[in-house]
Design a protein around this motif. Structure first.
Motif, PDB file in Angstrom:
ATOM      1  N   HIS A   3       0.838  -1.300   0.065  1.00 18.65           N
ATOM      2  CA  HIS A   3       0.183   0.132  -0.008  1.00 18.65           C
ATOM      3  C   HIS A   3       0.915   1.247  -0.013  1.00 18.65           C
ATOM      4  N   GLU A   5       4.014   1.522  -0.988  1.00 20.14           N
ATOM      5  CA  GLU A   5       4.519   1.749  -2.290  1.00 20.14           C
ATOM      6  C   GLU A   5       3.673   2.068  -3.175  1.00 20.14           C
ATOM      7  N   LYS A   6       2.562   1.818  -3.292  1.00 27.47           N
ATOM      8  CA  LYS A   6       1.662   2.462  -4.266  1.00 27.47           C
ATOM      9  C   LYS A   6       1.332   3.921  -4.151  1.00 27.47           C
ATOM     10  N   ASP A 154      -8.447  13.055   3.775  1.00 33.72           N
ATOM     11  CA  ASP A 154      -9.019  12.516   4.835  1.00 33.72           C
ATOM     12  C   ASP A 154      -9.105  13.590   6.180  1.00 33.72           C
ATOM     13  N   LEU A 203      -2.997  13.653  -1.647  1.00 33.88           N
ATOM     14  CA  LEU A 203      -4.551  13.554  -1.462  1.00 33.88           C
ATOM     15  C   LEU A 203      -4.886  12.247  -0.958  1.00 33.88           C
ATOM     16  N   ASP A 204      -4.329  11.096  -1.458  1.00 34.27           N
ATOM     17  CA  ASP A 204      -4.675   9.873  -1.118  1.00 34.27           C
ATOM     18  C   ASP A 204      -4.207   9.312   0.079  1.00 34.27           C
ATOM     19  N   THR A 206      -3.527   8.857   4.248  1.00 31.55           N
ATOM     20  CA  THR A 206      -4.289   9.170   5.719  1.00 31.55           C
ATOM     21  C   THR A 206      -3.246   9.511   6.817  1.00 31.55           C
ATOM     22  N   LEU A 208      -2.582   7.864   9.231  1.00 30.82           N
ATOM     23  CA  LEU A 208      -1.664   6.758   9.508  1.00 30.82           C
ATOM     24  C   LEU A 208      -0.638   6.339   8.488  1.00 30.82           C
ATOM     25  N   ASP A 209      -1.163   6.490   7.198  1.00 34.82           N
ATOM     26  CA  ASP A 209      -0.036   6.229   5.970  1.00 34.82           C
ATOM     27  C   ASP A 209       1.112   7.092   6.161  1.00 34.82           C
ATOM     28  N   GLU A 212       3.285   5.788   8.960  1.00 35.51           N
ATOM     29  CA  GLU A 212       3.887   4.394   8.690  1.00 35.51           C
ATOM     30  C   GLU A 212       5.023   4.679   7.634  1.00 35.51           C
ATOM     31  N   GLU A 217      10.599   4.722   6.230  1.00 33.57           N
ATOM     32  CA  GLU A 217      11.649   5.465   5.326  1.00 33.57           C
ATOM     33  C   GLU A 217      12.523   6.188   6.427  1.00 33.57           C
ATOM     34  N   LEU A 260      -2.587   5.575  16.852  1.00 36.33           N
ATOM     35  CA  LEU A 260      -3.669   5.780  15.713  1.00 36.33           C
ATOM     36  C   LEU A 260      -4.548   4.424  15.506  1.00 36.33           C
ATOM     37  N   LYS A 261      -3.795   3.452  15.536  1.00 33.47           N
ATOM     38  CA  LYS A 261      -4.554   2.173  15.010  1.00 33.47           C
ATOM     39  C   LYS A 261      -5.478   1.461  16.077  1.00 33.47           C
ATOM     40  N   LYS A 266      -8.265   6.703  17.739  1.00 33.67           N
ATOM     41  CA  LYS A 266      -8.724   5.834  16.622  1.00 33.67           C
ATOM     42  C   LYS A 266      -9.928   6.469  15.853  1.00 33.67           C
ATOM     43  N   ASP A 267     -11.087   7.368  16.627  1.00 29.97           N
ATOM     44  CA  ASP A 267     -12.029   7.840  16.091  1.00 29.97           C
ATOM     45  C   ASP A 267     -12.140   9.352  16.170  1.00 29.97           C
TER      46      ASP A 267
END
Lengths: 293, 596
Positions: A3, A5-6, A154, A203-204, A206, A208-209, A212, A217, A260-261, A266-267
């Protein structure tokens, strides 16, 4: 592909498209985690180099560690660092901390107005001199026609309507009801004189991303995001009169990710520590249309 | 809202206005407990405050603009999760005004839900959106017949719509995964099997979503990497010359022989570059990459990097395409547009309209223009050749958009290659270059040694315009500054190499071809050739460009310019002193850094 990497590949693609199409390109760097990830992605895209200036809007109320962090990385990574600010309003004490404005009015004055006029080149820009480590008046007064910004879909209601390449008119206004089509990775790269394009490679992503990716990195981030033993940390960074830490004992990136997870955030919205968001239900969108990040 | 480690899938919800797309999504968010804490209660409270009945669609209508208009205006992105994965669900607008938004959303989707109102039945956008899904290449589609509560959950109502819509989908070659009866407002058949439609054996909508599969990565297809840029950050002490782009399909490894199209240049992959990443020997579809090559060849952004030995893209300036038009102004014959495909951008014209379809009715319209929201089959002609694949072969590199002035105004897929006049020449040159036994001295080394690149300076213009005096003066100036140069008038060719070729109109093409081949040798030798030829036509020039290389020709036209399109680099006046004209060319060469 994973995810992350994309996400990375798409952001790099967008950054390279921006670099190919805009002669006067700049990236906004707020020193926060998102735009620091964005900066890192630029180094990915251009193989260790950042071939455009980084622009910071200094409100003079930023938490001091932010400015130190900015200049340290700028020197280490050989960045073309530029800042601008609303010096007149600061001199006249037209600010929220001075009691003259509401929080939102202050954001507009010190951030939006400073941003619009720094991007257009109307107000002075200051550029980091790598020889001396000091800032000097930037002779380049040309308007930036492409501005790379680290917003995420988000984060906030209005942001979910954005495009990767989003046009702004002469007044920097965002016509949210009339966005250009965007598909198959073909972006709006043609624009009328006087207008400019905002580019949104994150833009895509979150929240959490972002964390991570920072972990994967090993990207340096400002220590204000971590609990220094007082049981609190900043989740989102801004000016100290309007940004409050959240209760948290996360002391490093891994602990933030865990929190966060599964933990208490979380919410709960990320910008809950940003006071200006609460003044008016459509406040951010109003600001955003005029160019606030 | 925070998301777990579940896999992600982009889903789009399309259909006619008011058929219940937003309600469906609101339901999915609420019933799977995917809303942020307190959101549902907050919206319900607001409804009570304004004394209006709560609707699930309100959950999405966060923006002021939308609420003012009462319709969804853009592809809001929201997240929702099942036990299997998380969905990024895109609420596409059904209002015809916002077709550009529907396409922007749907093009990102891996699967689609198409919503039809059981009471209102199939409407204009039910068909239009179906057709666009097929054109956008979305293969996983579930048809949701919504508002079954309005038809008392009767099976006949559902069956009637299914029968009629299946017939339409067959015409446009779209096979849906399933037809589902649902009532989003009532929560019927959303996450659970329906309580009030016992005649339906399932599955539920959520089960259907979870049964969709991720599209396989096009790794096993031929290698394509459209070049985004050629980077050399010399000022920062980096001497690498990196060709950057994203691998759209296939894979390539260090040591592979590669070819750039349409420029037809070849080299071998030397390395794969990265930053803060482990060294790689191979890259495959999906990755944004950077490569270096063993030979220093000159190419531009827009070329597609391909692998020798694999099926290569087609190269032509003519292509038969399917387009959808979004522009405020119609697409008209004769007008110049910009075709963007991959990373290339070329001027393009509408050459022929085969047929215009009213997508909502799929009837053939007899029109001379393509209007907003129309779908059409047309032939496009680009001003220079483009490399592309066909939609039946490789999806990504068959797609394009059309820019009218500043705006993306249409998009489409290339369905067929149409051979243009240069196709046979291109084939011959491709074989020539493939078999060419290259010198060990590469062009960059030669340029560095000689202090200039090689170029073909072609002086043209009508008969009677004195081109030769300028050419000779130019050769002299260049020679005196130490440049390797040679004067080559077309006439010498006719009396030498082509003496055996009969001099009549039909053999003119052969002479042009020979001029190109001779210039190609001089260019390969690193020389600046100063050639003259009268009355060159557009097509003859195209042939010269194919035989030599597009970027290696500088056209200087003396007197009236008879070319179509911006091919001429320098317009020279026949009344000007020839020495001054020659100096003008030298100035141009310096400016373009031909002279280093």
């Amino acid at each position: 592909m994973t995810h992350l990497e994309k996400l990375e590949s798409q952001s790099v693609y967008i950054l390279r498209e921006a670099y190919s199409h805009f002669k006067n390109l700049a990236m906004l760097w707020s020193i926060g985690k998102d735009s620091t990830v964005l900066l890192w992605l630029a180094r990915k895209a251009f193989f260790g180099h950042v071939p455009f200036p980084l622009v910071h809007i200094d409100t003079s109320f930023k938490i001091p560690e932010m400015i130190q962090f900015r200049d340290k990385l700028a020197l280490e990574w050989n960045l073309n660092m530029v800042y601008g600010s609303n010096t007149q309003a600061l001199q006249e004490k037209r600010t929220f901390p001075a009691g003259a404005l509401t929080r939102l009015e202050c954001c507009k004055t010190l951030k939006t107005d400073a941003l619009v006029n720094t991007l257009s080149g109307k107000w002075p820009r200051y550029r980091l001199d790598h020889q001396t480590g000091a800032y000097v008046l930037d002779e380049n007064k040309e308007p930036y026609t492409g501005v790379i910004v680290g917003v995420r879909a988000d984060e906030e209601g209005s942001r979910s309507k954005e495009r990767y390449f989003s046009p702004r008119d002469k007044q920097s206004d965002w016509a949210v009801g009339d966005q250009p089509p965007e598909f198959w990775n073909q972006f709006k790269t043609d624009f009328a004189p006087g207008t400019h394009i905002r580019i949104h490679p994150l833009l895509d992503w979150t929240e959490l991303d972002i964390w991570e990716y920072i972990a994967a990195e090993n990207i340096p981030v400002i220590p204000l995001y971590f609990d220094q033993g007082k049981g609190e940390r900043y989740r989102s960074l801004g000016c100290y009169p309007c940004t409050f830490p959240v209760k948290s004992t996360a002391q490093n990136v891994q602990e933030i990710i865990e929190e966060l997870k599964t933990g208490k955030f979380k919410d709960i919205a990320e910008r809950s520590g940003r006071a200006q968001d609460k003044e008016d239900s459509g406040g951010l969108e109003t600001l955003r249309r005029s160019g606030y990040m | 809202m925070t998301l777990s480690k579940l896999p992600k899938m982009n889903i789009v919800v399309v259909g006619h206005v008011d058929h219940g797309k937003s309600t469906l999504i609101g339901r999915l968010l609420a019933d799977t407990h995917s809303l942020p804490q307190g959101k549902l209660e907050q919206v319900k409270a607001e409804c009570r405050r304004h004394a209006k009945p709560f609707e699930y669609a309100f959950l999405l209508d966060a923006l002021k603009d939308e609420q003012a208009q009462g319709i969804t205006i853009d592809t809001a992105r929201c997240f929702f999760k099942s036990k299997k994965r998380q969905y990024i669900i895109i609420d596409a607008p059904g209002h015809i005004e916002f077709l550009k938004n529907m396409i922007s959303g749907a093009a990102r989707a891996e699967a689609a839900l198409l919503v039809i109102d059981a009471g209102e039945g199939i409407q204009e956008n039910s068909r239009r959106h179906g057709y666009l899904l097929s054109m956008l290449g979305i293969r996983q589609v579930a048809i949701c017949v919504n508002k079954m509560d309005l038809v008392e959950y009767r099976q006949e109502a559902f069956d009637k719509i299914e029968k009629e819509y299946r017939k339409f989908l067959k015409e446009i070659e779209l096979t849906p995964k399933v037809f589902l009866p649902i009532a989003a407002r009532e929560g019927e058949n959303i996450i659970n099997r329906p309580a009030r439609m016992k005649w339906f054996q399932g599955p539920s909508l959520l089960e259907i979503l979870d049964s969709f599969e991720k599209a396989p990565s096009p790794q096993d297809k031929p290698f394509r990497m459209p070049v985004q840029g050629i980077y050399k950050f010399t000022e920062s002490g980096d001497t690498r010359r990196i060709f950057a782009g994203r691998v759209e399909s296939g894979a390539v490894s260090v040591g592979d022989k590669v070819i750039f199209l349409p420029s037809n240049k070849r080299s071998t992959l030397k390395s794969i570059e990265g930053f803060n990443a482990p060294a790689r020997k191979k890259i495959s579809a999906g990755y944004s990459a950077g490569v270096t090559l063993t030979e220093q060849i000159y190419i531009n952004r827009g070329d597609i990097l391909c692998k020798e030995g694999e099926p290569l893209p087609h190269v032509s300036s003519l292509m038969k395409v399917k387009v959808f038009w979004l522009g405020k102004k119609p697409m008209a014959m004769g007008k110049e547009y910009k075709l963007k495909s991959g990373t290339s951008a070329v001027p393009v014209r509408l050459k022929e309209i085969k047929r215009v379809l009213d997508a909502s009715a799929l009837t053939k319209l007899n029109k001379k223009i393509v209007e907003r929201n129309d779908v059409a089959e047309v032939v496009l002609e680009s001003s220079r050749p483009v490399a592309f694949d066909l939609s039946s072969e490789l999806e990504t590199t068959s797609r394009f958009v059309i820019v009218d002035e500043y705006d993306i105004s249409g998009g489409g897929i290339i369905a067929e290659v149409v051979k243009d006049e240069q196709s046979p020449v291109r084939e011959q040159i491709s074989i020539r270059d493939q078999m060419w036994d290259f010198s060990v001295i590469d062009p960059e080394q030669r340029a560095l040694r000689y202090g200039h690149q090689s170029k073909l300076i072609l002086l043209t213009g009508s008969v009677g315009m004195d081109k030769k005096t300028i050419a000779k003066e130019l050769e002299k100036i260049l020679f005196e500054t130490g440049i390797k140069t040679y004067f080559l008038p077309m006439g010498n060719l006719l009396r030498g190499l082509d003496a055996h070729v009969e001099s009549h109109r039909a053999s003119r093409r052969e002479h042009i071809h020979h001029l190109g081949e001779i210039a190609h040798l001089f260019l390969d030798a690193g020389i600046i050739v100063v050639a003259t030829a009268s009355n060159l036509t557009d097509e003859e020039l195209r042939e010269l460009q194919e035989v030599t290389e597009r970027d290696s020709i500088v056209i200087a036209n003396v007197g009236k310019n008879n070319f179509h399109g911006p091919i001429v680099a320098l317009d020279l006046s026949e009344k000007e002193n020839p020495v001054k004209n020659a100096r003008k060319i030298v100035g141009f060469l310096k400016e373009k850094k031909v002279l280093l």
